[in-house]
Design an enzyme around this catalytic site. Sequence first.
Site, PDB file in Angstrom:
ATOM      1  N   GLU A  82     -14.095 -23.561   6.841  1.00  0.00           N
ATOM      2  CA  GLU A  82     -14.313 -22.378   6.009  1.00  0.00           C
ATOM      3  C   GLU A  82     -14.473 -22.805   4.547  1.00  0.00           C
ATOM      4  O   GLU A  82     -13.602 -23.514   4.020  1.00  0.00           O
ATOM      5  CB  GLU A  82     -13.121 -21.420   6.169  1.00  0.00           C
ATOM      6  N   LEU A 105     -15.196 -17.239   9.944  1.00  0.00           N
ATOM      7  CA  LEU A 105     -13.747 -17.330   9.792  1.00  0.00           C
ATOM      8  C   LEU A 105     -13.080 -17.369  11.170  1.00  0.00           C
ATOM      9  O   LEU A 105     -12.818 -16.326  11.773  1.00  0.00           O
ATOM     10  CB  LEU A 105     -13.242 -16.146   8.961  1.00  0.00           C
ATOM     11  N   SER A 106     -12.821 -18.556  11.659  1.00  0.00           N
ATOM     12  CA  SER A 106     -12.268 -18.677  13.002  1.00  0.00           C
ATOM     13  C   SER A 106     -11.711 -20.073  13.218  1.00  0.00           C
ATOM     14  O   SER A 106     -12.461 -21.024  13.429  1.00  0.00           O
ATOM     15  CB  SER A 106     -13.381 -18.391  14.026  1.00  0.00           C
ATOM     16  N   GLU A 107     -10.415 -20.184  13.140  1.00  0.00           N
ATOM     17  CA  GLU A 107      -9.797 -21.507  13.305  1.00  0.00           C
ATOM     18  C   GLU A 107      -9.925 -21.997  14.739  1.00  0.00           C
ATOM     19  O   GLU A 107     -10.201 -23.167  14.985  1.00  0.00           O
ATOM     20  CB  GLU A 107      -8.328 -21.464  12.890  1.00  0.00           C
ATOM     21  N   GLN A 120      -8.223 -24.504   6.429  1.00  0.00           N
ATOM     22  CA  GLN A 120      -8.078 -24.234   4.999  1.00  0.00           C
ATOM     23  C   GLN A 120      -6.642 -24.329   4.476  1.00  0.00           C
ATOM     24  O   GLN A 120      -6.411 -24.854   3.400  1.00  0.00           O
ATOM     25  CB  GLN A 120      -8.655 -22.852   4.730  1.00  0.00           C
ATOM     26  N   PHE A 121      -5.705 -23.813   5.242  1.00  0.00           N
ATOM     27  CA  PHE A 121      -4.296 -23.889   4.824  1.00  0.00           C
ATOM     28  C   PHE A 121      -3.441 -24.158   6.057  1.00  0.00           C
ATOM     29  O   PHE A 121      -3.809 -23.786   7.181  1.00  0.00           O
ATOM     30  CB  PHE A 121      -3.844 -22.591   4.148  1.00  0.00           C
ATOM     31  N   ILE A 159      -3.419 -23.452  11.146  1.00  0.00           N
ATOM     32  CA  ILE A 159      -3.783 -24.531  12.061  1.00  0.00           C
ATOM     33  C   ILE A 159      -3.241 -24.262  13.469  1.00  0.00           C
ATOM     34  O   ILE A 159      -3.676 -24.878  14.433  1.00  0.00           O
ATOM     35  CB  ILE A 159      -3.264 -25.886  11.527  1.00  0.00           C
ATOM     36  N   PHE A 160      -2.306 -23.321  13.569  1.00  0.00           N
ATOM     37  CA  PHE A 160      -1.617 -23.162  14.849  1.00  0.00           C
ATOM     38  C   PHE A 160      -2.515 -22.781  16.034  1.00  0.00           C
ATOM     39  O   PHE A 160      -2.263 -23.247  17.143  1.00  0.00           O
ATOM     40  CB  PHE A 160      -0.419 -22.218  14.698  1.00  0.00           C
ATOM     41  N   PRO A 161      -3.558 -21.951  15.833  1.00  0.00           N
ATOM     42  CA  PRO A 161      -4.429 -21.696  16.990  1.00  0.00           C
ATOM     43  C   PRO A 161      -5.039 -22.977  17.556  1.00  0.00           C
ATOM     44  O   PRO A 161      -5.386 -23.020  18.732  1.00  0.00           O
ATOM     45  CB  PRO A 161      -5.527 -20.786  16.420  1.00  0.00           C
ATOM     46  N   HIS A 168       1.124 -20.714   3.551  1.00  0.00           N
ATOM     47  CA  HIS A 168       0.299 -21.771   2.968  1.00  0.00           C
ATOM     48  C   HIS A 168       1.087 -23.061   2.746  1.00  0.00           C
ATOM     49  O   HIS A 168       0.578 -23.998   2.162  1.00  0.00           O
ATOM     50  CB  HIS A 168      -0.276 -21.329   1.619  1.00  0.00           C
TER      51      HIS A 168
HETATM   52  C1  LIG Z   1      -6.499 -17.285   9.715  1.00  0.00           C
HETATM   53  C2  LIG Z   1      -6.802 -17.520   8.277  1.00  0.00           C
HETATM   54  N1  LIG Z   1      -7.739 -18.422   7.934  1.00  0.00           N
HETATM   55  C3  LIG Z   1      -8.014 -18.651   6.643  1.00  0.00           C
HETATM   56  C4  LIG Z   1      -7.357 -17.982   5.666  1.00  0.00           C
HETATM   57  C5  LIG Z   1      -7.667 -18.222   4.206  1.00  0.00           C
HETATM   58  N2  LIG Z   1      -8.376 -17.032   3.724  1.00  0.00           N
HETATM   59  C6  LIG Z   1      -7.709 -16.057   3.084  1.00  0.00           C
HETATM   60  S1  LIG Z   1      -8.671 -14.738   2.820  1.00  0.00           S
HETATM   61  C7  LIG Z   1     -10.004 -15.466   3.523  1.00  0.00           C
HETATM   62  C8  LIG Z   1     -11.291 -14.723   3.605  1.00  0.00           C
HETATM   63  C9  LIG Z   1     -11.099 -13.418   4.242  1.00  0.00           C
HETATM   64  O1  LIG Z   1     -12.296 -12.730   4.267  1.00  0.00           O
HETATM   65  P1  LIG Z   1     -12.335 -11.230   4.735  1.00  0.00           P
HETATM   66  O2  LIG Z   1     -11.743 -11.108   6.081  1.00  0.00           O
HETATM   67  O3  LIG Z   1     -13.727 -10.773   4.559  1.00  0.00           O
HETATM   68  O4  LIG Z   1     -11.344 -10.488   3.722  1.00  0.00           O
HETATM   69  P2  LIG Z   1     -11.461 -10.410   2.126  1.00  0.00           P
HETATM   70  O5  LIG Z   1     -10.721 -11.575   1.587  1.00  0.00           O
HETATM   71  O6  LIG Z   1     -12.896 -10.428   1.770  1.00  0.00           O
HETATM   72  O7  LIG Z   1     -10.783  -9.150   1.753  1.00  0.00           O
HETATM   73  C10 LIG Z   1      -9.687 -16.734   3.962  1.00  0.00           C
HETATM   74  C11 LIG Z   1     -10.640 -17.642   4.614  1.00  0.00           C
HETATM   75  C12 LIG Z   1      -6.365 -17.077   6.062  1.00  0.00           C
HETATM   76  N3  LIG Z   1      -5.638 -16.397   5.156  1.00  0.00           N
HETATM   77  N4  LIG Z   1      -6.112 -16.859   7.352  1.00  0.00           N
END
Ligand SMILES: Cc1ncc(C[n+]2csc(CCOP(=O)(O)OP(=O)(O)O)c2C)c(N)n1
Lengths: 326, 377
Positions: A29, A58-60, A82-83, A87-89, A129
Site C-alpha cells: 500500500e 488496501l488488502s493485507e 504498512q504498519f 500484518i496479522f492476516p 502501529h
Molecule cells: C488493515 C489496515 N491496513 C493499512 C492501514 C493503514 N491505513 C490507514 S488509513 C488507510 C487508507 C484508508 O483508506 P480509506 O478506507 O479510503 O479511508 P480514508 O482514510 O480515506 O478515510 C491506510 C492504508 C490500516 N489502518 N489498516
Amino acid sequence: MSETTMVQAVSLALARAMTEDERVIVLGEDVGVDGGVFRATDGLFTRFGADRVRDTPLSEMGIGGISIGLAAGGFKPVAEIQFSGFIFPLIDQINNHASRFRNRTRGRLQCPMVVRAPCGGGIHAPEHHSESPEAMFANIPGLRVIVPSSPRRAYGLLLAAIRGSDPVVFLEPTKLYRGAREEMLDDGKDLPVDRCFVLREGRDVTLVAWGAMVPEALKTAAEWEAKGVSAEVIDVATLKPLDAETIINSVKKTGRCVIVHEAPLTGGFGGEIAARVAEGAFSSLLAPIERVTGYDTIMPLLKLENVYLPNAARIGKAVDRAMAYA
Amino acid sequence: MPHKPQNKEIIVNSPNIAATFEIDFTRYLDPAGKLLKELPAEAKDPATLKSLYRGLVRARAFDTKAVALQRTGRLGTYGSSIGQEAVAVGAASAMLADDVLVPSFREHGGQLWRGATPVELFLYWGGDERGNSFAKAPHDFPNCVPVGSHALHAAGVALAIKLRKEPRAVVCIFGDGATSKGDVYEAMNLAGVWKLPVVFLVSNNQWAISVPRSAQSAAQTLAQKAIAVGIPGEQVDGNDVIAVRTVVGVALQRVRKDQGPCVIEAITYRLGDHTTSDDASRYRKDTEVTPHWQEEPIKRLQQYLTTAGSWTKADEDKLLKEINEEIEAAAAAFLATAPQEPSVMFDYTYAQLPADLAAQKQAVLSSLSANLSQAAE
Ligand SMILES: Cc1ncc(C[n+]2csc(CCOP(=O)(O)OP(=O)(O)O)c2C)c(N)n1
Ligand SMILES: [Mg+2]
C-alpha cells in the site's frame, strides 16, 4: 562520507536488489508514487516503473497471498505491510502456504518472498502501529524471521533475504528508521541470515536483544562499564533459524544472561532463548536468566507507551540483579 | 416494464441475460446549494437543517483544533475529516440513540453528534484510552484503526440485536479503500444471508492515502458490491448532508422492519492530507483538489439556508462563536486532564487481574515509586 538512516538503508537495499535481479517486484500500500508511508520505497517507482513497484488495493491478505503466487510463479516479491498491527492476516497465508510450498511439493515449487513491515513502539504512533509480532512468526517452520537493528545490518540482511530462496518476514523497528544512522557503503554485500552478531565483547554478563532494544542494551553496557560491569551485547538479528550457539558460547563465558525484547513476556521469543541457554550453558550459569520485556498487556496508546517499553534503565536493573545473585 | 425489485436487480425476460442492475444516485442540493428537487418531509423544517449545519460546523471546528493540537505536539497522529463531514453527520442524524455506530477513524462529526464529547475524542487522539469511554453514547463502538476489520463487528452486533428482536439498527462506516478488504465483503455477505439490521456506509473520499479510487477497484461504483451479495446498493452525494440523512434514514427504516441490510456509497472528497503524518502533495496536485472546494458540504448547506432566508450573518457569527468556545473549552479541559496512573494498563486486560499479571503490575508500581523517591532525593 555522510550518514545513512535505517530507512535509507532499506531503500538502498531494495534498489540494489531490483537492479541486480529483474524478478524482484516491490508491492504494497502506497509504495509507489508516495514512496511508502515511512519512505522506505522512496524513488523506486520513478526508477523501476509501475510494473515492478506496485501500489496494491488496501488488502493485507491480498498482499500476502498474491506474493505467494508471484513467488511460486518465478518472481521475487518484496511486499510491504504498512504498519505492524496489520500484518496479522498474513499469518494465515504464510503459515498455511508460503512456508510450506517447498515441503508440500518436495522441492518442485518454492516461495522466495520477503514481507517487510515496520515493528515496535517508541514513535508515538496511533493504535495498532507499535506491535512486536516476531514471536508469532518465529513459531512457523520454514520461515525466516529477521529484525535488523542498524542501517548496515538492515541493508545486508535485507539483501540476503531477497537473494535467498526462503520466505522471510523482515521486521523493521520504526524507532530506528530515523533514530539509527551510521556511515555505510552501498556495496551490495549481504550479511548471513542465520547468524547472531556480537556487537560488544564482555566478561560478566551477556545482553541478548534485537531490533530497537539493541541500542538500549548497548547503552546499558556502556553505562555499566563505568560501574565495573563488563557486558557482552548480542544482536540476535535472525530469530529464526536461531544461531543459539553464539548465545550459548557467550553465556558459557560470562555466566549471566539478560534477554531483552519489546513484545510481551509470555510466549515472547525471549522464552525460547532462555530455554536454549538453560539447555546449552546450564552449568556455567551464575545467576538465573533474566528477561526484560514488554508486559503481558495490550500495547498502550502513546501516553503510556514509555512505561510499557523496556529501556536501558530497566535492563540495568536486571544486570544488577544478575550480578548480585549469589 | 420489467419488474424492479428492491435489490435493484432487474429481472429481464430475455434468455440471454441472467441479471442486470442499476445504481441510484441521490442528491437534493447541487454544489452551489441550489435545491434540485423537493425536500423530503423530514428535512422541511428549517430547524432540522440548522441543526445539521451546526453538526457540520462543529465537526470542522473539532478537526481544525485537533490538527492545531497535533502540530504543537499535544495530540498524536490525527486524520481530519475536512470536506467529508456530511457523511458521518448525516448518518448520525438519521440514527436513534439506541442504535449502534461502528465507525472507522474519520467519523468525528458523527461521534460528536451522538454524544461523544470533544474532550473524549481529544483524549483518544492524544493517546489516552479513557477517550473511548463515550459516557453519552454507550452502545457505540470505539474507532477502528485496522481498516475494514470492524465491518464484521457491525454484522455481529446486528445479529445480537436481531436475535433479541429489538427495533434497533447498526450503522457501519468505512472508506473506499476498506471496500477492497476481504473482511468487508464477508460482512456484507453475512449480513445479506442473515438479513441483519445493518447499514454499510462507504465514505468514498476518492483516496486511500495515496491510492486513488480508480486503483482500488475496477468496479464502476462501490455501491454495486452490494449486488454481488444480494442486498440493495445505492449512491448518495456525500457532500449533501440532506441527501445522506435521507438515504440513510430510509435504509434504517427498512432495517428496523427487518427488511434487510444495504450498502450506501457516499461520494465525497478528502480535502486535506490523509493524516497529520501525510503530505498529499507527494501524490496529488493542488489542481486536482481545488475544484472540490466548490463542492464541500458546509458552504453548500449555508448557501441553501441563506437563499431560503433561514440563515443570516448574525446567525453565522453566533454559531461560530458558540462552537469555538465549546471546542476551546474542551481543548483546555483535555490539556488539564490528570494523566492516568501508569499501572492502569494492567487493569482492563482481564475481567479479573490474574496473579501472574498482578505481579507484573506490582513490579511497575514499585519501580515507579523507586524512581519517584530517587527523583526526590
Ligand atoms: C488493515 C489496515 N491496513 C493499512 C492501514 C493503514 N491505513 C490507514 S488509513 C488507510 C487508507 C484508508 O483508506 P480509506 O478506507 O479510503 O479511508 P480514508 O482514510 O480515506 O478515510 C491506510 C492504508 C490500516 N489502518 N489498516
Ligand atoms: Mg478513502
